[in-house]
Structures are given as C-alpha cells and as structure tokens.
Design an enzyme around this catalytic site. Sequence first.
Site, short mmCIF file in Angstrom:
data_model
loop_
_atom_site.label_atom_id
_atom_site.label_comp_id
_atom_site.label_asym_id
_atom_site.label_seq_id
_atom_site.Cartn_x
_atom_site.Cartn_y
_atom_site.Cartn_z
N GLY A 215 38.05 38.95 45.56
CA GLY A 215 39.51 39.08 44.93
C GLY A 215 40.16 39.73 46.20
N SER A 216 41.39 40.46 45.53
CA SER A 216 42.40 40.83 46.62
C SER A 216 42.00 41.78 47.65
CB SER A 216 43.41 41.72 45.69
OG SER A 216 44.11 40.75 44.93
#
Length: 485
Positions: A215-216
């Site tokens: 993810g981020s």
Amino acid sequence: MTKYIRRAAGLCAVLLVALLVNAARVQVFLASSYDDNVANRRQAIARYEQPRGDILVDGRTVTGSADTGEQLRYERTYTDGPLYAPVTGFASQLYGTTFLENAGDEILSGTDPMLAPLPLWNDVTRAQNPGGKIVTTLNSAAQRAAYDGLAGRRGAVAAVEPATGKILALVSTPSYDPAELSGTGPAATRAWNRLNDSPSKPMLNRAIRQTYPPGSTFKVVTAAAALDAGVVRDLDAPTESPDPYRLPGTTTSLTNEVDGCENASVRYAFEWSCNSVFAKLGVDIGLGDMTAAAANFGFNDPKLKIPFSVSPSNFDLTLDRAQLALSSIGQFDTRATPLQMAMISSAVAGGGSVKAPYLVERTTTQGGRTIATTGQRTLHQAMSPATAQQMRELMTDVVREGTGRNAAIRGATVGGKTGTAQHGIGNSGVPYAWFISWAQAEDSLEPAVAVAVVVEDAAADRGEISGGGNAGPIAKAVMRAVLGF
C-alpha cells in the site's frame, strides 16, 4: 601332513587379509553411506544423547534441554516459546528443525568441526563435542513490545538497526510454542496436526515468509525514485496531478481518501497519502527507473538470508502504464515482507544505503570461545544521501502533523509512513494496516531503529483500519523499547 598344514595356514592368512580389507572398506570407504542410511539409528541416538546448545537473547538463554531418560534422551525446551518462535523455530525428533534451529544445527548439535580444539583428532576418534551457542542480535524489550502490541492478531513486526542491519525484533502472530513439537510421543503428533490444520497458520512466519501488498508505505520508494531521477526537484512545488487521476489507457479513475490532492506538492501528497499524485509520479518516472529503484531497496532478491531464507518481495518487471501507476502506490502485484519494509525505512534513516539484515551476532563454544561473527555489509545504495535526507524530512512530517501522529515520541525524532493496502477480489478483503518508521533520540547522532508493522486483523471493522491507527502504536512501542524511553 605338513603340506596340508601349510595349505590351511595359507588359506587362513588369505581369509584374514580379506577380512581386514573388507573391514577397511566398510569402516573407511563406506562409512559415510552407512552413517547416512535411514535405517541407522546410531546417529539419531548420538544426536540426542547430549544436551543441545542454546540460543541467546540479551545474554539470556531462550532454549534448553530436558533429560527424558529414553533412548533419544534429550528433548528441546523453550523459554517464552511463542515470543521467540519466529526466530528459534523448532527442533523436533519427529519433524526436524526450522529457522535458527535449522540454520545453526551443526553448532547447536555439536557436529561443527570448529567446536573441537583439535578437529582432525575428532575426525579420527569420531568424538562428539558439546553443543555450541548462538548469540542473537535481538533486543528482548523490543521483541516483547512487538508481541504484546499485536496481541495475537494476525500480523508481524520487523525492526532493524539502520547503521548495521542488526535485527532487533522479529515477531509473527498468532504464534505457537515450539516445545509442543519436542519428543516422540502422541502429544507431539497431535500438536503438529493441530498447528498445521489451524486456519490462523501459527507456524507461518509472517515477518519473513509472507508477502503483502505494501500500500502507501511503498510511496517511500516512489518518492525516492522521483527525487533521484530528477522528476521531482522541489518537494513543495505543484505536481500537476489531477484528482481523480485516470489510469493511462483505461477509463478507470483513481481517487483519494483526503482533500487537497489536485496538483498537490510531493510534501503534502506524502504527508496525507495522495494516491493520484504518486500513481502519476510512477508513470512519469518510467518502468526502468522504478524497477531499478525497487531492486536497490531489495525487491526481487531471492538470495536474502538472515541466516535462514527470506521470501523475495516482488515488483513486476513488465508492466503497462496503468499497472505501473498502481504498482507505484503499492498495489497491483507489488508485494513485500515486513522485513523488506523495515529495510526501506532503515535505508532512509541510514543515509540511503541498505544494510544486509542479520540475526546472529556470533556463535561460540559451550565455554564461550567465539567461533564466528557476522560481519556488517551493504547490500545496495538505494538512493543518494541527499535524497535520503529529503525522505527523512518527508517521513518526519508524516509523524509531526500528518497521518502518523500516533507514533510521535517525546524526546525523539520519529519519521513514518502509513499504509492501508487493499486486497481480495474487487478489493473486498479487509485492508491490511501498515506502518513503517524510524526513530532517533534527540541526544543521539544517528537513528537507533527502523520498524515495519503489518496488521491483517480479519476480524476488524473495515472502516476502523488504518496504518496510523492500528499499526502506528505498535511501532511506537517497539521504538520506545529500543530507545529505552
């Protein structure tokens, strides 16, 4: 009569020579094949006729041996077994060895020739040395903080020392007690079957053998690649990024969870995790530079060992522009182990270089004589020192005033990056909560620890999952333990 006596004596001499030749053939030339024969129980009996050497954490043994009085005499015991299981593994008379029990088996079992004062004499006498010891790099307080923070939820924590690569914590939950697999009785068999049939997979080492979409948190790699490639020269300049961002060659639009992402600066986009900005950045950087950056951080490396093997983290080498956009925000087929993400945070904290992570400080004889030590080495230069300094600024901003404020520590500078990774068909799975970070005491010259935390937590409410909310406090507890706060 004398003739027959001479013939009989000659025949006896021939038989004696043949017997001696056959004995030499068996004892010298065929010895190894007999030693390795599965029907030969002497090796197993010899292996367990003496206590096994110990594994140490902070100078304290976390393993032991119990005398059963049976043919396979000594069984393995563990102190705080579930806490250290991802590190020690198990040593079972029925099911073999894993992790440090496997990687260090020759030292622990006493078969390593370096344990003998006179190795050649041992080869002649076939004497067995007492088992040696393995001294780990673990910080017991950090290990406990990580284990308690996960509180049995599915997840993992990896913590390393940026300057050296020493692994300070390696935790995977839910865990199990390796002592349950010691011995040859029905209890060990029942434990084996129960652990392997459990849907929570307690014997899976999620810290090094499970890969997740990062993810981020992967935006650290994308931001560093953009700075090194010259795609971004000013962290505060507008990026000309639309909101939403249409993936190249598709009709799919990528949206954000926060406002203010249109044409946002890299500093704002990193602080508040704007997907549109970093997806476009990945496309602007290009596939070649993105794959090179990922490789320099440690992705796609099948040879990493600590000393047992680590599953390789993945960044695809062949992507179209839409796939590259998604991969650049830690989605699509991008996957990473928690240890890999700790290495990324460590590279930022350590001036841009990725140190080889290692778990064994040294090995010794039973009496304490050092046999071998693990040397520090650099795997890659992930980014320039100037870029690393800018990435430290960005990560510090996340904790000071962005999505990672839960990880702030009084008396220390903390940098971090949150992540909420979608997965499952149509992103239907409960998102994984990520947090990667590093911490430096105010009176210290360099960061002391870099941490990665992932929480699967399939029982949680989807709306409550966030890297800063779920994983951040765990990372904070680990960092505080290492700093001694």
